[in-house]
Enzyme design. Sequence first.
Site, PDB file in Angstrom:
ATOM      1  N   TYR A 156       0.849  -1.201   0.000  1.00  0.00           N
ATOM      2  CA  TYR A 156       0.000   0.000   0.000  1.00  0.00           C
ATOM      3  C   TYR A 156       0.887   1.255   0.000  1.00  0.00           C
ATOM      4  O   TYR A 156       0.504   2.321  -0.474  1.00  0.00           O
ATOM      5  CB  TYR A 156      -0.963  -0.022   1.200  1.00  0.00           C
ATOM      6  CG  TYR A 156      -2.179   0.844   1.008  1.00  0.00           C
ATOM      7  CD1 TYR A 156      -3.015   0.668  -0.100  1.00  0.00           C
ATOM      8  CD2 TYR A 156      -2.512   1.835   1.910  1.00  0.00           C
ATOM      9  CE1 TYR A 156      -4.128   1.467  -0.293  1.00  0.00           C
ATOM     10  CE2 TYR A 156      -3.628   2.636   1.729  1.00  0.00           C
ATOM     11  CZ  TYR A 156      -4.434   2.446   0.632  1.00  0.00           C
ATOM     12  OH  TYR A 156      -5.538   3.241   0.440  1.00  0.00           O
ATOM     13  N   LYS A 163      -3.366   8.318   3.007  1.00  0.00           N
ATOM     14  CA  LYS A 163      -4.607   8.092   3.766  1.00  0.00           C
ATOM     15  C   LYS A 163      -4.465   8.580   5.211  1.00  0.00           C
ATOM     16  O   LYS A 163      -5.435   9.048   5.811  1.00  0.00           O
ATOM     17  CB  LYS A 163      -4.999   6.612   3.733  1.00  0.00           C
ATOM     18  CG  LYS A 163      -5.435   6.103   2.351  1.00  0.00           C
ATOM     19  CD  LYS A 163      -6.609   6.859   1.766  1.00  0.00           C
ATOM     20  CE  LYS A 163      -7.217   6.139   0.566  1.00  0.00           C
ATOM     21  NZ  LYS A 163      -8.194   6.992  -0.157  1.00  0.00           N
TER      22      LYS A 163
HETATM   23  P1  NAD Z   1     -12.173   3.634  -8.536  1.00  0.00           P
HETATM   24  O1  NAD Z   1     -11.003   3.415  -9.421  1.00  0.00           O
HETATM   25  O2  NAD Z   1     -13.480   3.121  -8.982  1.00  0.00           O
HETATM   26  O3  NAD Z   1     -12.320   5.175  -8.136  1.00  0.00           O
HETATM   27  C1  NAD Z   1     -11.224   6.053  -8.014  1.00  0.00           C
HETATM   28  C2  NAD Z   1     -11.662   7.358  -8.635  1.00  0.00           C
HETATM   29  O4  NAD Z   1     -10.668   8.375  -8.461  1.00  0.00           O
HETATM   30  C3  NAD Z   1     -11.906   7.238 -10.142  1.00  0.00           C
HETATM   31  O5  NAD Z   1     -13.227   7.611 -10.444  1.00  0.00           O
HETATM   32  C4  NAD Z   1     -10.916   8.221 -10.741  1.00  0.00           C
HETATM   33  O6  NAD Z   1     -11.409   8.857 -11.910  1.00  0.00           O
HETATM   34  C5  NAD Z   1     -10.752   9.189  -9.598  1.00  0.00           C
HETATM   35  N1  NAD Z   1      -9.557  10.037  -9.752  1.00  0.00           N
HETATM   36  C6  NAD Z   1      -8.250   9.661  -9.734  1.00  0.00           C
HETATM   37  N2  NAD Z   1      -7.447  10.720  -9.990  1.00  0.00           N
HETATM   38  C7  NAD Z   1      -8.286  11.793 -10.168  1.00  0.00           C
HETATM   39  C8  NAD Z   1      -8.093  13.157 -10.480  1.00  0.00           C
HETATM   40  N3  NAD Z   1      -6.863  13.674 -10.674  1.00  0.00           N
HETATM   41  N4  NAD Z   1      -9.180  13.968 -10.591  1.00  0.00           N
HETATM   42  C9  NAD Z   1     -10.415  13.487 -10.409  1.00  0.00           C
HETATM   43  N5  NAD Z   1     -10.674  12.197 -10.116  1.00  0.00           N
HETATM   44  C10 NAD Z   1      -9.624  11.365 -10.015  1.00  0.00           C
HETATM   45  O7  NAD Z   1     -11.737   2.927  -7.157  1.00  0.00           O
HETATM   46  P2  NAD Z   1     -12.405   2.908  -5.701  1.00  0.00           P
HETATM   47  O8  NAD Z   1     -11.773   1.745  -5.022  1.00  0.00           O
HETATM   48  O9  NAD Z   1     -13.875   2.996  -5.798  1.00  0.00           O
HETATM   49  O10 NAD Z   1     -11.807   4.226  -5.030  1.00  0.00           O
HETATM   50  C11 NAD Z   1     -12.608   5.220  -4.398  1.00  0.00           C
HETATM   51  C12 NAD Z   1     -11.998   5.602  -3.063  1.00  0.00           C
HETATM   52  O11 NAD Z   1     -12.121   4.505  -2.165  1.00  0.00           O
HETATM   53  C13 NAD Z   1     -10.517   5.961  -3.114  1.00  0.00           C
HETATM   54  O12 NAD Z   1     -10.263   7.028  -2.221  1.00  0.00           O
HETATM   55  C14 NAD Z   1      -9.859   4.707  -2.588  1.00  0.00           C
HETATM   56  O13 NAD Z   1      -8.587   4.936  -2.028  1.00  0.00           O
HETATM   57  C15 NAD Z   1     -10.872   4.325  -1.529  1.00  0.00           C
HETATM   58  N6  NAD Z   1     -10.774   2.954  -1.018  1.00  0.00           N
HETATM   59  C16 NAD Z   1     -10.684   1.897  -1.874  1.00  0.00           C
HETATM   60  C17 NAD Z   1     -10.577   0.607  -1.368  1.00  0.00           C
HETATM   61  C18 NAD Z   1     -10.429  -0.562  -2.301  1.00  0.00           C
HETATM   62  O14 NAD Z   1      -9.967  -1.611  -1.864  1.00  0.00           O
HETATM   63  N7  NAD Z   1     -10.792  -0.453  -3.557  1.00  0.00           N
HETATM   64  C19 NAD Z   1     -10.586   0.376   0.015  1.00  0.00           C
HETATM   65  C20 NAD Z   1     -10.685   1.487   0.871  1.00  0.00           C
HETATM   66  C21 NAD Z   1     -10.774   2.764   0.348  1.00  0.00           C
END
Ligand code: NAD
Length: 262
Positions: A156, A163
């Site tokens: 990570y 985070k």
């Molecule tokens: P995802 O890839 O579906 O979403 C990530 C989003 O970030 C995308 O829509 C992308 O377009 C956007 N993004 C990235 N750079 C950008 C920029 N410069 N401007 C505007 N938008 C931008 O993946 P996800 O897992 O749904 O991620 C959403 C959130 O959840 C993130 O903060 C991620 O860290 C968090 N999260 C994910 C997990 C996991 O395991 N997938 C677990 C905990 C938290």
Amino acid sequence: MSDLLKGKRGLVMGVANDRSIAWGIARAVAAEGAELAFSYQGEAFGKRVEPLAASVGSDLLVDVDVTDDASLDAAFGRIAERWGKLDFLVHAVAFSNKDELTGRFMNTSRANFKRSLEISCYSLIEVARRAHPMMAEGGSIITLTYGGSNRVTPFYNVMGVAKAALESSVRYLANDLGPDGIRVNAISPGPMKTLAGAAIGGARKTFRHTETNAPLRANATLEAIGGTAVWLLSDWGACTTGEIVTVDGGYHVLGMPQSENL
Ligand code: NAD
């Protein structure tokens, strides 16, 4: 459908496709009567987001790259023009170079450190500042974090640092905006199979490990994350701010793996 969010208007940032956490949240809050705007990152994502937005009755879509002030100004300008106010904001945006989400943390480059922190943490501050004048009657802002912020999770790496900074920003923003009736919280799901999730080295192993060891023997679902968002964004969350709410099948309480897996 019930009406926990009827009459409330919110911006959802971070839908890339129908597996996105932001989409799970959008579906749940729309089912509770919320009216939604969506931001997407660039044309290609826009094409995917459009039909999803339409399926929950939204035609207010704005193109936002959170590193581009002009795109943020234009997006918030359009929403202000259409709605005048905003009741809630969902920030589900993160990025780090995939090449540094594997290997040793020590090798994090300065450029990717800055970019990861800018997109994954600073952007929350940028959007909170822009949402603030539109939340004159109070509001609720949520972001998405991960337990790799304070416990080391394989590969990570710099996202853990981002985070940790994001979670601290949640507490500072909660204190800043509290007197104006605006709450700021984070949801911390366990690993999810999304585009961003797949970028982390060993994602499949991590997913399987948490699924087989969590007290509930299950990872989070988009539905459960959506339900948590409904609570935090609705008036039932009225007295909760500055909080990191974990939705991970209970994995974070463990001191070691289950004995059947040793
Ligand atoms: P995802 O890839 O579906 O979403 C990530 C989003 O970030 C995308 O829509 C992308 O377009 C956007 N993004 C990235 N750079 C950008 C920029 N410069 N401007 C505007 N938008 C931008 O993946 P996800 O897992 O749904 O991620 C959403 C959130 O959840 C993130 O903060 C991620 O860290 C968090 N999260 C994910 C997990 C996991 O395991 N997938 C677990 C905990 C938290």
